[in-house]
Every structure is written in C-alpha cells, then in structure tokens.
Design a protein around this motif. Structure first.
Motif, PDB file in Angstrom:
ATOM      1  N   UNK A  86     -15.146  -6.655  -2.839  1.00  0.00           N
ATOM      2  CA  UNK A  86     -14.880  -5.635  -3.840  1.00  0.00           C
ATOM      3  C   UNK A  86     -14.483  -4.308  -3.228  1.00  0.00           C
ATOM      4  N   UNK A  87     -15.035  -3.220  -3.767  1.00  0.00           N
ATOM      5  CA  UNK A  87     -14.684  -1.876  -3.334  1.00  0.00           C
ATOM      6  C   UNK A  87     -15.007  -1.648  -1.853  1.00  0.00           C
ATOM      7  N   UNK A  88     -16.100  -2.239  -1.388  1.00  0.00           N
ATOM      8  CA  UNK A  88     -16.457  -2.084   0.025  1.00  0.00           C
ATOM      9  C   UNK A  88     -15.402  -2.712   0.921  1.00  0.00           C
ATOM     10  N   UNK A  93     -10.629  -2.127   4.667  1.00  0.00           N
ATOM     11  CA  UNK A  93      -9.215  -2.333   4.972  1.00  0.00           C
ATOM     12  C   UNK A  93      -8.474  -1.020   5.193  1.00  0.00           C
ATOM     13  N   UNK A  94      -9.057   0.076   4.714  1.00  0.00           N
ATOM     14  CA  UNK A  94      -8.417   1.379   4.873  1.00  0.00           C
ATOM     15  C   UNK A  94      -9.170   2.261   5.867  1.00  0.00           C
ATOM     16  N   UNK A  95      -9.832   1.631   6.812  1.00  0.00           N
ATOM     17  CA  UNK A  95     -10.534   2.338   7.883  1.00  0.00           C
ATOM     18  C   UNK A  95      -9.600   2.536   9.071  1.00  0.00           C
ATOM     19  N   UNK A  96      -9.761   3.619   9.804  1.00  0.00           N
ATOM     20  CA  UNK A  96      -8.857   3.866  10.932  1.00  0.00           C
ATOM     21  C   UNK A  96      -9.039   2.890  12.089  1.00  0.00           C
ATOM     22  N   UNK A  97     -10.285   2.454  12.335  1.00  0.00           N
ATOM     23  CA  UNK A  97     -10.561   1.538  13.446  1.00  0.00           C
ATOM     24  C   UNK A  97     -11.519   0.442  12.999  1.00  0.00           C
ATOM     25  N   UNK A  98     -11.630  -0.580  13.830  1.00  0.00           N
ATOM     26  CA  UNK A  98     -12.561  -1.673  13.554  1.00  0.00           C
ATOM     27  C   UNK A  98     -13.989  -1.158  13.512  1.00  0.00           C
ATOM     28  N   UNK A 215      -4.657   3.155   4.897  1.00  0.00           N
ATOM     29  CA  UNK A 215      -4.072   4.290   4.183  1.00  0.00           C
ATOM     30  C   UNK A 215      -5.117   5.409   4.125  1.00  0.00           C
ATOM     31  N   UNK A 216      -4.870   6.504   4.848  1.00  0.00           N
ATOM     32  CA  UNK A 216      -5.834   7.601   4.930  1.00  0.00           C
ATOM     33  C   UNK A 216      -6.100   8.215   3.565  1.00  0.00           C
ATOM     34  N   UNK A 217      -5.058   8.430   2.775  1.00  0.00           N
ATOM     35  CA  UNK A 217      -5.234   9.054   1.465  1.00  0.00           C
ATOM     36  C   UNK A 217      -6.015   8.151   0.508  1.00  0.00           C
ATOM     37  N   UNK A 218      -5.733   6.860   0.556  1.00  0.00           N
ATOM     38  CA  UNK A 218      -6.477   5.929  -0.289  1.00  0.00           C
ATOM     39  C   UNK A 218      -7.941   5.892   0.126  1.00  0.00           C
ATOM     40  N   UNK A 219      -8.202   6.004   1.410  1.00  0.00           N
ATOM     41  CA  UNK A 219      -9.577   5.961   1.907  1.00  0.00           C
ATOM     42  C   UNK A 219     -10.411   7.127   1.355  1.00  0.00           C
ATOM     43  N   UNK A 220      -9.803   8.307   1.252  1.00  0.00           N
ATOM     44  CA  UNK A 220     -10.525   9.467   0.732  1.00  0.00           C
ATOM     45  C   UNK A 220     -11.013   9.191  -0.687  1.00  0.00           C
ATOM     46  N   UNK A 221     -10.169   8.574  -1.494  1.00  0.00           N
ATOM     47  CA  UNK A 221     -10.542   8.222  -2.876  1.00  0.00           C
ATOM     48  C   UNK A 221     -11.657   7.179  -2.872  1.00  0.00           C
ATOM     49  N   UNK A 222     -11.504   6.165  -2.010  1.00  0.00           N
ATOM     50  CA  UNK A 222     -12.482   5.074  -1.958  1.00  0.00           C
ATOM     51  C   UNK A 222     -13.856   5.559  -1.514  1.00  0.00           C
ATOM     52  N   UNK A 223     -13.897   6.478  -0.569  1.00  0.00           N
ATOM     53  CA  UNK A 223     -15.184   6.994  -0.092  1.00  0.00           C
ATOM     54  C   UNK A 223     -15.982   7.614  -1.228  1.00  0.00           C
ATOM     55  N   UNK A 224     -15.313   8.331  -2.117  1.00  0.00           N
ATOM     56  CA  UNK A 224     -15.996   8.938  -3.264  1.00  0.00           C
ATOM     57  C   UNK A 224     -16.468   7.872  -4.244  1.00  0.00           C
ATOM     58  N   UNK A 225     -15.652   6.846  -4.457  1.00  0.00           N
ATOM     59  CA  UNK A 225     -16.015   5.784  -5.394  1.00  0.00           C
ATOM     60  C   UNK A 225     -17.208   4.974  -4.884  1.00  0.00           C
ATOM     61  N   UNK A 226     -17.239   4.732  -3.587  1.00  0.00           N
ATOM     62  CA  UNK A 226     -18.325   3.945  -3.009  1.00  0.00           C
ATOM     63  C   UNK A 226     -19.665   4.669  -3.135  1.00  0.00           C
TER      64      UNK A 226
END
Length: 350
Positions: A86-88, A93-98, A215-226
């Motif tokens: 899911x969201x996690x 997938x939108x993290x900069x590194x492993x 995607x750095x911009x998508x990650x910013x949105x996802x961090x808030x949602x998580x």
C-alpha cells in the motif's frame, strides 16, 4: 503479577488478498480455509482491510495442510511486493536509496501490522533486512518465517535490481526442510537454515544503491500521508516495547537505558509510562526472551545452550528456570512434545 490487557494485534490484508486465487491453483476451496480460520468469506477482498494477526498464521497453517504443500509459506511470500504494501510500498519506491527505502518500511511497518516487526540492522560489513514475530503463540510460525524471507528477498530485488541478488544470503529461523529444492529454486542464493533470525543479508555498501525511478516531489506528499496512516490502530507503550525488545535481542543490546533511547525517551520516562500500563521492564524482557526461545525450540534444531546465548542468558540453567516458570516445562520437554506433534503434522502433509 497480572499482565496488562492489550488490544488484539491486527494485520493489514495486503498481500493476503492473493491467497484465495493461490488456493484455487491447488484445487482447494478458499472459503473452507477462511471459515476454518474464523474469517468471513469477504475477509480478504479489501487489501486495506484488517484481520487478526493470529488469523494470518492460522491461514498459513491451514493452507499448508489443505494443499499438502509443505513450502506454502514461500508461495504466500511471493505475493509480497511494494505494491501489496500500500502507501508504505509507494513511499519505498520513491526513496532516494535502498537504505532509506528499507528504513521507511522498518520505521512505519507498525502502521500496517502489529504482532510482527520488520527491522534493518547494520554492522561494519553487512546489513540485515529481517522480520520477527513477537506475539506469543501464533500458529504457523515457520510458514510466516518462510513468507517473510521470500518477501524480504523480493522487495530487495525490486528496489535494488535483480542483478544484485547474487550478493545476498538468506537466513531462515527454521530447521532445514526434508525437500530443500523448493527453497533453492525460490531464492537461488546461499541459504542458512537453523539461523537465529529470519533475514536477507547483503553487503552494507549496497544500502547506498539508488532506487530507480524515485520521485522526490511525490515522496514529500507520501511522507505526510504516511504519518496519519493507522491501518493497525495506534501503538501503545507496551507494544512499542515488545517490538523494540524483539529486535534488541537480535542486536544483542537490550539494557533498559538502551531501549529507552531507541524509543526516543529517558529511562525514567519509560519506567513511568510502563508503570501506568501495569508492566515492568524486566517482566517484558523476560516474556520476550521466553517467547523468542520458544520460537527457536519450535522451529529450529539449535542446541538449547545456543538458544540461551541467543536470547541473552550467560548460563542455560537460567533459561531453563525462566522457561519452567513461563511454560510449566523445561525447554527439552517442550521440544520433545513439539517434535511428536510436528511428526504427526508432517505425516498429514505427505
């Protein structure tokens, strides 16, 4: 002393939504398995739905028995991908590194499930991406072990690329199966059965591997949602401690001060919050040690002296005394009883 009453641990359906179709491939009626596990016919339809964590283990056990497939845990684990998280999974997938991706999951996995804990540990040369059950008396634990190992392997290959798989080793906290070929085929890398943990091991330097397509911009949105995601419900201090202790025993550092630091608080604050919940740190540590020892007795062929060391006792006799208080029998008596039950189960699956 009476232990505090805790809410039932829950598991997000996620990858389990694939189970009915998987059972049909083995000509098994999924409704029969669901009913036997105490679940409704629609329990696995919504990936964001929740079931009891214990029911997940029972589903694995019943599926293994009904399909007569001793490696069914691997088949379930093949369904675990970032997409099924899911969201996690999207955050990963939108993290900069492993490293960041695996830390994302380890830090936030409790939002999807309580009862088992995902972790990322590092030493000077290696990294360990693993999973451990901390809820007592969960059925089908060796199947959960198999599925978790397969899932960790699949997620690693998805994020880092299959070209890096040859550098992996898979640790399995279970005894070597009678037919190991299924495991060799599924993983295709070095396997270590009778391990003290269930984890994928790889060179630490690989944690710096970039995640393709992030995607750095998508990650910013996802961090808030998580941050507001609570599929499994809120997490109380006792559950936080159980999770941290289970990983700390693998890490080998489980003093109250160190645990409090990992939880982001002082030792005094931890003690105060535990007192308010009716729990003492030493009681929680002893319970976690005994549960960990029971899992190793149940699922591996490790010597009792080695198990005592793994769970943090300098002398096996200390484990024996604690285990008698906890289970009413010695570790060797427990293992003998479980051995007889396992032989009966194996005969039914043949």
């Amino acid at each position: 002393m009476l232990r505090p009453h805790l809410p039932e641990n829950l598991q997000r359906v996620g990858f389990l939504s694939c189970l009915p179709e998987l059972l049909r491939r083995f000509d098994v009626d999924p409704l029969e398995v669901l009913a036997a596990a105490g679940l409704t016919a629609s329990a696995l339809e919504d990936p964001d739905g929740m079931i009891p964590y214990r029911a997940m283990g029972l589903l694995s056990q019943l599926s293994c028995e009904k399909t007569r497939c001793s490696h069914f845990g691997l088949e379930i684990g093949r369904q675990i991908r970032t997409e099924t998280l899911g969201l996690l999974g999207e955050l990963m997938r939108n993290s900069p590194t492993l490293r960041v991706a695996l830390q994302d999951f380890a830090i936030n996995q409790h939002r999807n499930a309580h009862g088992g804990v995902t972790y990322l540990l590092e030493d000077k040369m290696q990294a360990f991406f693993g999973y451990a059950v901390y809820q007592p008396n969960v059925p089908g634990q060796y199947l959960i072990c198999d599925g978790a190992a397969m899932g960790a392997f699949t997620i690693f290959c998805e994020l880092a690329g299959t070209g890096h798989a040859s550098a992996l080793e898979v640790l399995l906290a279970r005894s070597e199966p009678r037919n190991v070929s299924h495991y060799r085929h599924a993983f295709g890398v070095k396997l270590a059965f009778n391990a003290d943990q269930t984890a994928v091991v790889f060179p630490r330097r690989m944690l710096d591997q970039p995640v393709a397509g992030a995607d750095v911009r998508r990650r910013i949105v996802l961090e808030k949602q998580v941050q507001v995601l609570w599929h499994a419900g809120g997490i109380d201090i006792v559950t936080q401690l159980q999770r941290e202790l289970r990983v700390a025993l693998i890490r080998g550092c489980f003093s109250a001060t160190a645990i409090a630091r990992q939880l982001g608080m002082s030792r005094r604050t931890l003690d105060r919050r535990l007192d308010a919940s009716g729990m003492k740190f030493q009681e929680a540590l002893d319970d976690t040690r005994c549960e960990y020892a029971q899992q190793l007795l149940d699922c591996t062929q490790l010597k009792i002296a080695d198990i005592a060391t793994i769970v943090g006792y300098a002398d096996p006799s200390i484990l024996t005394r604690g285990f008698v208080r906890w289970a009413g029998v010695t570790p060797s008596q427990w293992r003998t009883k479980l051995g007889r039950e396992a032989d009966t189960c194996a005969d039914n699956i043949k």
